[in-house]
Scaffold this motif. Structure first.
Motif, PDB file in Angstrom:
ATOM      1  N   HIS A   1      -8.278 -10.095 -15.291  1.00 40.96           N
ATOM      2  CA  HIS A   1      -9.071 -10.666 -14.049  1.00 40.96           C
ATOM      3  C   HIS A   1     -10.245 -10.133 -13.472  1.00 40.96           C
ATOM      4  CE1 HIS A   1      -5.176 -13.122 -14.008  1.00 40.96           C
ATOM      5  NE2 HIS A   1      -4.668 -12.577 -13.916  1.00 40.96           N
TER       6      HIS A   1
ATOM      7  N   VAL B   1      -2.210  -9.033  -8.417  1.00 45.33           N
ATOM      8  CA  VAL B   1      -2.686 -10.406  -9.827  1.00 45.33           C
ATOM      9  C   VAL B   1      -1.812 -10.337 -11.283  1.00 45.33           C
ATOM     10  CG1 VAL B   1      -4.932  -9.827  -9.699  1.00 45.33           C
ATOM     11  CG2 VAL B   1      -4.033 -12.494  -9.723  1.00 45.33           C
TER      12      VAL B   1
ATOM     13  N   GLY C   1       2.200 -11.220 -16.899  1.00 41.09           N
ATOM     14  CA  GLY C   1       1.494 -11.032 -16.602  1.00 41.09           C
ATOM     15  C   GLY C   1       0.262 -10.281 -17.995  1.00 41.09           C
TER      16      GLY C   1
ATOM     17  N   VAL D   1       0.096 -12.520 -12.768  1.00 44.76           N
ATOM     18  CA  VAL D   1      -0.626 -14.165 -13.860  1.00 44.76           C
ATOM     19  C   VAL D   1      -1.121 -13.093 -15.187  1.00 44.76           C
ATOM     20  CG1 VAL D   1      -2.538 -15.581 -13.619  1.00 44.76           C
ATOM     21  CG2 VAL D   1      -1.306 -14.806 -11.683  1.00 44.76           C
ATOM     22  N   GLU D   2      -0.627 -14.055 -16.033  1.00 43.69           N
ATOM     23  CA  GLU D   2      -1.265 -13.574 -16.931  1.00 43.69           C
ATOM     24  C   GLU D   2      -2.734 -13.885 -17.749  1.00 43.69           C
ATOM     25  OE1 GLU D   2       0.972 -14.192 -20.952  1.00 43.69           O
ATOM     26  OE2 GLU D   2      -1.271 -14.534 -21.946  1.00 43.69           O
TER      27      GLU D   2
END
Ligand SMILES: Nc1ncnc2c1ncn2[C@@H]1O[C@H](COP(=O)(O)OP(=O)(O)OP(=O)(O)O)[C@@H](O)[C@H]1O
Ligand SMILES: Nc1ncnc2c1ncn2[C@@H]1O[C@H](COP(=O)(O)OP(=O)(O)OP(=O)(O)O)[C@@H](O)[C@H]1O
Ligand code: SF4
Ligand code: SF4
Ligand SMILES: [Mg+2]
Ligand SMILES: [Mg+2]
Lengths: 361, 327
Positions: free
Chosen positions: A323, A303, A290, A307-308
């Protein structure tokens, strides 16, 4: 050759190194430069910061094709250097010069100052001897070294600041368009450093040069840069105009960097850096999933591991890969509503209008 | 007993070299109180390291040390080396810039810390191991227990510097000298280590001499600042006083040459010309004369004395700056 596009346009640049296991160090692949894109306009100075091992020098060398990158494009005046070979590459390369941190290490101790500065002219077969000599005198003058006094000296008899001026003169000899400074003033004393920085500024405006300026000192980078890029573990995590990046940093790593600058005003309030970053840099071999900063980030959520975060435009010419970016003041005109909503759903409410000094120091 | 842990008076260090004498430290005077942090600031070659090595008794035989170094009320200059070592070994420790060179690459971290613990007193192996873990936890090295078995190259630069600090603390020093201890580190790591040093210093009531070329670092962490130029102290004051009322043109130049975040891009820095003098050629007068914006003919002939001109504020200058002055 296009004339109105950016001078340098880097697309999805990747550089990797295989390392072998050796006394405790694991074997694997170091992703030193991981899918980096940015452009450099003519006459612009882009500052590049990031901690040791984040890939700054690797990025610089990949741009110069020394060694060639694993993947990606490096457009210089619209021509992709990655595809150029032999003479064509050489011709493009003379437009780009690099100045390194250790002035003595990069100057041949056996040669005189004049010979050192003449070297690139000889290597590129530029002009006859008298012409080359004239050019040497000219560039030594430009960097503030009297050619009469210094031309015959050896590097050993120079101070650090003088030696760095010689390295700069050598870089100027071929009349380049782009100069990359890799920590070029980092080893100089404060007063000498100020002299050299002023010299770089003068040369830039006199010769309309474009600079990529690599350094770990953020205040110094701000002083010379129009825009600033921040790297972390091979990734570009933030890039934007110097003013807004320092006034309203978006990426938590940039916030930590700013909080770490010692403020030369003892009366200024300071917040502990421990609130902005924790722990140690992870291994560059298989970095965290990520977001690569998540193991040290005070804002990290689940998250971030899954998720990158892509590099997104969050303000005018200002991009960050996070993010939960830190200070998103107003929705950026071109950012989608969804993007802004996600940006503002951060754990900590967006902190509007904080200055770097309130954030840290 | 005085409040001072260390009193340096008129310290002078000469290096004899073929055909010349290098005066690396020239009449340095300052003191450090218990639990106080003093920053010694100056450009490369100004004598910061040589003066602190003199305090540690770590100079080569070519060095001649005169003047006075009183540690814990005992005069160290002139004492037989062995007595001096013993006294100092119990009270002063030093951390250097380059942790890779100060650590033994072939020895495990644990063994190196134990060795430091055992040179400072009779301790069993098990007790030394426990103490080593305690010290590593004190310097906030993550996973302290596992680190004991690792070699220096398996640690990051910041972690190695934490190990060096743990080793220095093994002696339970009253005074810790940190010579550019964070210069080689990343900015975030530098800030983390400086915060660690300040916490330790407050918790252990230890005095700290922090040697640096960075006035910004001094502003953030020191109680008092000593500015050195060409082997001499040229200005000294409590930190806030110094930064609010800079008197020495040299200190002013250092301060004005620091890039500030509040500066706009492409602003020129105030820069003085020239470079520091060659210490082997001793000249008359103030050593800053050729570079100083305030210099007069008088400065070139007469060396100003380093004296207390305002309460707790000492400087050596004929034409000190006013509070409004900027270069
Ligand atoms: N030739 C090489 N072989 C193997 N690994 C390399 C090589 N060059 C660089 N690396 C690795 O790539 C990563 C990025 O290194 P790089 O020198 O580009 O970082 P940097 O940001 O310039 O750091 P510094 O601030 O210390 O100069 C590091 O993990 C480094 O160890
Ligand atoms: N062993 C030695 N023999 C001769 N001269 C020496 C020796 N050690 C140091 N010097 C000289 O003494 C002067 C002061 O050096 P010192 O190392 O104390 O400077 P410094 O202020 O610590 O500088 P830096 O910031 O570069 O560490 C320098 O001119 C140096 O060349
Ligand atoms: S994506 Fe998550 S972990 Fe990465 S910087 Fe942003 S908040 Fe921190
Ligand atoms: S004594 Fe003179 S030369 Fe020296 S610092 Fe003061 S004004 Fe400058
Ligand atoms: Mg590098
Ligand atoms: Mg030193």
């Amino acid at each position: 050759m296009s004339t109105d596009g950016p001078l340098l346009d880097v697309h999805h640049l990747v550089q990797e190194f295989e390392v072998r296991a050796q006394g405790g160090v694991r074997s694997g692949v170091v992703q030193a430069v991981s899918d980096i894109s940015f452009a450099l306009e003519k006459g612009e100075t882009l500052g590049l910061v990031g901690e040791t091992g984040s890939g700054k020098s690797t990025l610089a060398r990949a741009i110069l094709q020394a060694p060639r990158p694993k993947a990606g494009e490096v457009l210089f005046e619209g021509v992709d250097l990655v595809k150029l070979k032999g003479r064509d590459l050489l011709r493009a390369r003379r437009q780009m010069q690099m100045v390194f941190q250790d002035p003595f290490g990069s100057l041949d101790p056996k040669w005189s100052v004049a010979r050192i500065v003449e070297e690139p002219l000889i290597a590129f077969r530029t002009g006859a001897r008298p012409e080359r000599r004239r050019r040497v005198t000219e560039v030594l003058d430009r960097v503030g070294l009297d050619p009469e006094r210094y031309g015959d000296r050896r590097p050993r008899s120079l101070s650090g600041g003088q030696a760095q001026r010689v390295a700069i003169a050598r870089a100027l000899a071929l009349d380049p368009a782009l100069i990359i400074y890799d920590e070029a003033v980092s080893s100089l004393d404060v007063l000498i450093r100020a002299q050299v920085l002023n010299l770089l500024e003068r040369l830039r405006s006199e010769l309309s040069l474009t600079y990529l300026f690599i350094a770990h000192d953020l205040a110094l980078v701000k002083q010379v840069s129009d825009r600033v890029a921040v790297m972390y573990l091979g990734k570009l995590v933030e890039i934007g105009p110097a003013e807004s990046l320092y006034r309203e940093p978006l990426h938590p790593y940039t916030v930590a960097l700013l909080a770490s600058i010692p403020n030369p005003d003892p009366a200024a309030p300071r917040a502990p850096v421990a609130k902005t970053i924790r722990g140690e840099p992870p291994s560059p071999i298989d970095p965290p999933s990520g977001c690569r900063f998540r193991t040290r980030c005070p804002r990290a959520q689940d998250v971030c591991a899954a998720v990158e975060p892509p590099l997104r435009r969050l303000a005018d010419r200002h991009y960050a890969a996070c993010h939960f970016p830190v200070a998103v003041d107003a929705p950026a005109p071109e950012a989608s509503a969804q993007e802004v909503a996600r940006a503002q759903s951060g754990v900590v409410a967006p902190a509007a209008g904080r200055t770097p000094h309130q954030l840290g120091n | 007993m005085s409040e001072a842990v260390l009193e340096v008076e008129n310290l002078r260090v000469d290096f004899r070299q073929p055909g010349q004498l290098v005066r690396a430290v020239d009449g340095l005077t300052y003191s450090v109180d218990r639990a106080q942090t003093v920053a010694v600031i100056g450009e490369s070659g100004s004598g910061k390291t040589v003066s602190s090595r003199a305090i540690m008794g770590l100079l080569p035989p070519t060095a001649r040390v005169t003047g006075s170094i009183r540690f814990d009320d005992v005069e160290m200059v002139g004492l037989p080396e062995k007595v001096m070592r013993e006294h100092r070994g119990r009270g002063v420790a030093m951390v250097f810039q380059d942790p890779t060179r100060s650590l033994n690459p072939t020895m495990r971290i644990g063994a190196q810390i134990r060795e430091a613990i055992q040179t400072h007193g009779e301790v069993s192996r098990a007790a030394a191991r426990d103490r080593a873990i305690e010290l590593l936890e004190l310097v906030r090295l993550p996973a302290a227990r596992e680190r004991l078995e690792q070699y220096p190259h398996q640690l990051s630069g910041g972690m190695r510097q934490r190990v060096m600090i743990a080793i220095a603390l093994a002696a339970e020093p009253k005074l810790l000298i940190a010579d550019e201890a964070t210069t080689a580190l990343d900015v975030t790591t530098q800030a983390q280590i400086m915060e660690l040093l300040r916490d330790l210093q407050q918790r252990l009531g230890m005095a700290l001499i922090m040697i640096s070329h960075d006035l910004g670092l001094a502003a953030s962490f020191a109680d008092e600042v000593v500015v050195m130029y060409a082997g001499r102290a040229v200005e000294r004051a409590p930190t806030r006083k110094l930064f609010a009322h800079v008197r020495m043109p040299y200190t002013r130049a250092l301060l004005d040459a620091i890039p500030r975040l509040e500066n706009a891009s492409h602003t020129r820095l105030a820069a003085v010309p020239g470079q520091p003098p060659n210490l082997a050629l001793r000249e008359l007068g103030c050593p800053f004369t050729p570079r100083c914006p305030n210099a007069t003919d008088h400065c070139a002939e007469h060396e100003p004395a380093f004296e207390e001109h305002e309460p707790d504020h000492l400087w050596a200058c004929w034409h000190p700056c006013s509070d409004e002055a900027r270069l």
